[in-house]
Design a protein around this motif. Structure first.
Motif, short mmCIF file in Angstrom:
data_model
loop_
_atom_site.label_atom_id
_atom_site.label_comp_id
_atom_site.label_asym_id
_atom_site.label_seq_id
_atom_site.Cartn_x
_atom_site.Cartn_y
_atom_site.Cartn_z
N ARG A 3 143.62 57.02 49.68
CA ARG A 3 142.71 57.52 50.73
C ARG A 3 142.80 59.05 50.85
NH1 ARG A 3 144.40 56.69 56.84
NH2 ARG A 3 145.90 58.23 56.04
N ASP A 4 144.01 59.57 50.91
CA ASP A 4 144.18 61.00 51.17
C ASP A 4 143.93 61.86 49.94
OD1 ASP A 4 144.91 60.13 53.66
OD2 ASP A 4 147.06 60.50 53.40
N GLY A 5 144.29 61.34 48.75
CA GLY A 5 144.17 62.15 47.55
C GLY A 5 142.96 61.85 46.69
N GLY A 6 142.23 60.80 47.06
CA GLY A 6 141.04 60.46 46.30
C GLY A 6 141.36 59.60 45.09
N PRO A 7 140.34 59.28 44.28
CA PRO A 7 140.51 58.40 43.12
C PRO A 7 141.63 58.89 42.21
CG PRO A 7 138.19 58.81 43.52
CD PRO A 7 138.93 59.71 44.45
N ALA A 8 142.30 57.92 41.55
CA ALA A 8 143.46 58.28 40.73
C ALA A 8 143.59 57.34 39.56
CB ALA A 8 144.73 58.25 41.58
N THR A 9 144.17 57.86 38.50
CA THR A 9 144.64 57.02 37.40
C THR A 9 146.02 56.49 37.79
OG1 THR A 9 145.78 58.84 36.29
CG2 THR A 9 143.44 58.48 35.74
N SER A 10 146.54 55.58 36.99
CA SER A 10 147.86 55.04 37.28
C SER A 10 148.92 56.13 37.22
CB SER A 10 148.20 53.91 36.31
OG SER A 10 148.10 54.35 34.97
N THR A 11 148.79 57.06 36.27
CA THR A 11 149.76 58.15 36.15
C THR A 11 149.69 59.07 37.37
OG1 THR A 11 149.66 58.11 33.74
CG2 THR A 11 150.48 60.12 34.76
N GLU A 12 148.47 59.37 37.82
CA GLU A 12 148.31 60.24 38.99
C GLU A 12 148.84 59.59 40.26
OE1 GLU A 12 144.29 62.55 37.39
OE2 GLU A 12 144.12 60.75 38.64
N LEU A 13 148.55 58.29 40.43
CA LEU A 13 149.02 57.61 41.64
C LEU A 13 150.54 57.47 41.63
CD1 LEU A 13 148.22 56.29 44.29
CD2 LEU A 13 147.95 54.12 43.07
N ALA A 14 151.11 57.19 40.46
CA ALA A 14 152.56 57.11 40.36
C ALA A 14 153.19 58.46 40.70
CB ALA A 14 152.97 56.66 38.96
N SER A 15 152.58 59.53 40.25
CA SER A 15 153.09 60.86 40.54
C SER A 15 153.00 61.17 42.03
CB SER A 15 152.32 61.91 39.74
OG SER A 15 152.75 63.21 40.05
N ARG A 16 151.88 60.81 42.65
CA ARG A 16 151.71 61.07 44.08
C ARG A 16 152.73 60.33 44.94
NH1 ARG A 16 145.22 60.02 44.88
NH2 ARG A 16 144.47 61.51 43.29
N THR A 17 153.12 59.14 44.50
CA THR A 17 153.94 58.27 45.34
C THR A 17 155.38 58.13 44.88
OG1 THR A 17 153.15 56.35 44.06
CG2 THR A 17 151.95 56.91 46.09
N GLY A 18 155.74 58.79 43.79
CA GLY A 18 157.11 58.70 43.31
C GLY A 18 157.47 57.32 42.81
N THR A 19 156.53 56.67 42.14
CA THR A 19 156.74 55.32 41.64
C THR A 19 156.58 55.30 40.12
OG1 THR A 19 154.40 54.88 42.12
CG2 THR A 19 156.00 54.19 43.78
N ALA A 20 156.79 54.13 39.52
CA ALA A 20 156.73 53.98 38.06
C ALA A 20 155.30 53.66 37.62
CB ALA A 20 157.69 52.88 37.62
N GLU A 21 154.85 54.29 36.58
CA GLU A 21 153.45 54.16 36.15
C GLU A 21 153.06 52.74 35.77
OE1 GLU A 21 150.15 53.67 33.49
OE2 GLU A 21 152.25 53.55 32.83
N ARG A 22 153.89 52.04 35.00
CA ARG A 22 153.44 50.75 34.47
C ARG A 22 153.18 49.71 35.56
NH1 ARG A 22 150.81 47.46 33.28
NH2 ARG A 22 150.90 45.95 31.59
N PRO A 23 154.08 49.53 36.55
CA PRO A 23 153.72 48.60 37.63
C PRO A 23 152.51 49.06 38.43
CG PRO A 23 156.09 49.03 37.62
CD PRO A 23 155.46 50.00 36.67
N ILE A 24 152.38 50.39 38.63
CA ILE A 24 151.23 50.91 39.36
C ILE A 24 149.94 50.58 38.63
CG2 ILE A 24 150.07 53.03 40.09
CD1 ILE A 24 152.34 52.22 41.92
N ARG A 25 149.95 50.69 37.30
CA ARG A 25 148.75 50.35 36.53
C ARG A 25 148.36 48.90 36.76
NH1 ARG A 25 149.37 49.85 30.32
NH2 ARG A 25 150.80 51.60 30.71
N GLU A 26 149.34 48.01 36.74
CA GLU A 26 149.05 46.58 36.95
C GLU A 26 148.51 46.34 38.35
OE1 GLU A 26 149.45 43.02 34.45
OE2 GLU A 26 149.50 45.20 34.14
N TRP A 27 149.10 47.03 39.33
CA TRP A 27 148.66 46.88 40.73
C TRP A 27 147.22 47.38 40.90
CZ3 TRP A 27 147.19 50.41 44.52
CH2 TRP A 27 147.17 49.92 45.84
#
Length: 380
Positions: free
Chosen positions: A56-80
């Motif tokens: 919501r705050d950062g706008g559309p994202a790829t899995s790598t971008e969202l993982a970077s924004r949230t301090g999480t791992a890219e692969r599970p984020i991609r699946e989510w």
């Protein structure tokens, strides 16, 4: 663990097109129910890890971008993200043969429902509540075996906090600005001198008590709940809302409040059906009423009677909460076991037994709750 194998037996003849057999329909029902559980779990993940807020705050994202924004791992984020898109909760903004280049967004309406704690359409606490209820299954099964029930707080802090957060927008909004003002004589008394006295029973995190105090600056509120951690949080909430001087929170049994009488209004919001001894509680609350005082109860809006199929689309949902949570609180100490599906005649029966001869259903519109006003016949 892989997906359970629930495909059809190849030896069975294929059903006619568009005509599922009863067995296939049941298999599909189980699959859809499982999918709903997974969806709620994915929502919980998104809320806990701040994924929805980051979209919501950062706008559309790829899995790598969202993982970077949230301090999480890219692969599970991609699946989510991909799960959310195929499920329809997220939108696929840019597709690609490269999974890492796909870009996803959170629609504004979905963001409001999941994240806006001030909105009357706030549904973010619901996944947390449901998963907390599922986590209580061993306790629920034991209650089925013994009939002894368990306390509301036994399901953990997630259940308690999410329940309070779910109702907060209504308590800080319509409660004091629409619902109580619609009861003309009650509204007038709450605005008049001498300052009105209110008892809010089953107050939880205190938002109902706080909402009343904010809407009616002269009143004083005695707010009661059996759950001590809830009362601690309620005191902090009241201090933050600057009404701590007019709202007093007490850990107490509603059937033996320890309060003196003379209350102009007693309220119970979405709590009465959980109480184990409803007649004793109503008798105690009747004792607390002052001259011309009223009890206002908001509780589950059920069908008038048990029907199969139900006329109310939410009937199965209410029964679900009952078998997973609410019924068990009402079974403690040999209680009545009212359950979530409390029909108007049940409340009328309790009220009559407690000496409250007048029960009126108030003309307050709400999707999930029915509002009652209880008074002794002598107050007519």
């Amino acid at each position: 663990m892989g997906e359970p194998n629930i495909v059809n037996n190849a030896a069975d003849p294929a059903p006619p097109a568009n005509r599922a057999t009863p067995r296939e329909a049941m298999i599909d029902r189980v699959r859809r129910a499982a999918s709903g559980t997974f969806e709620l779990s994915a929502m919980l993940i998104g809320l806990r890890l701040g994924l929805y807020q980051a979209l919501r705050d950062g706008g559309p994202a790829t899995s790598t971008e969202l993982a970077s924004r949230t301090g999480t791992a890219e692969r599970p984020i991609r699946e989510w993200l991909e799960h959310g898109a195929v499920d329809g909760l997220l939108e696929l903004e840019a597709d690609s043969h490269d999974p890492g280049a796909r870009r996803f967004s959170l629609p504004a309406a979905h963001a409001e429902a999941l994240l806006d704690a001030e909105s009357l359409g706030y549904a973010g606490p619901m996944p947390i509540q449901v998963i907390a209820a599922v986590g209580s299954l061993p306790r629920v099964i034991e209650s089925f075996r013994t009939g002894e029930g368990f306390a509301y707080g036994a399901s953990g802090e997630d259940m308690v906090v999410s329940e309070g957060n779910a109702n907060r927008p209504a308590y800080l909004g319509p409660l004091g600005h629409e619902w109580l003002p619609s009861i003309a004589d009650v509204h007038a008394r709450l605005l008049a001198e001498p300052p009105a006295r209110i008892a809010d029973i089953g107050c939880g995190l205190g938002w109902s008590s706080i909402g009343i105090a904010l809407a009616y600056p002269m009143v004083s509120v005695d707010a009661l709940d059996l759950d001590a951690p809830s009362i601690d949080m309620a005191r902090r909430n009241a201090a933050g809302a600057d009404v701590g001087d007019r709202v007093r929170f007490v850990v107490a049994d509603a059937a033996a409040t320890g309060l003196g009488g003379g209350y102009d209004l007693i309220t119970l919001f979405e709590s009465f059906h959980d109480m184990a001894h409803p007649v004793a509680i109503l008798a105690e609350l009747a004792r607390l009423l002052g001259t011309d005082g009223s009890i206002v109860i908001a509780d589950t809006k059920t069908s008038e009677r048990f029907e199969v199929p139900p006329t109310d689309a939410f009937e199965a949902y209410h029964y679900g909460w009952s078998i997973m949570q609410c019924l068990h609180g009402g079974l403690q100490d040999g209680g009545a076991g009212t359950g979530t599906v409390m029909r108007p005649d049940t409340l009328r029966r309790y009220a009559e037994a407690a000496g409250l001869g007048r029960v009126d259903i108030l003309p307050i519109e709400h999707d999930s709750w029915r509002f009652y006003r209880l008074r002794p016949s002598s107050n007519d």
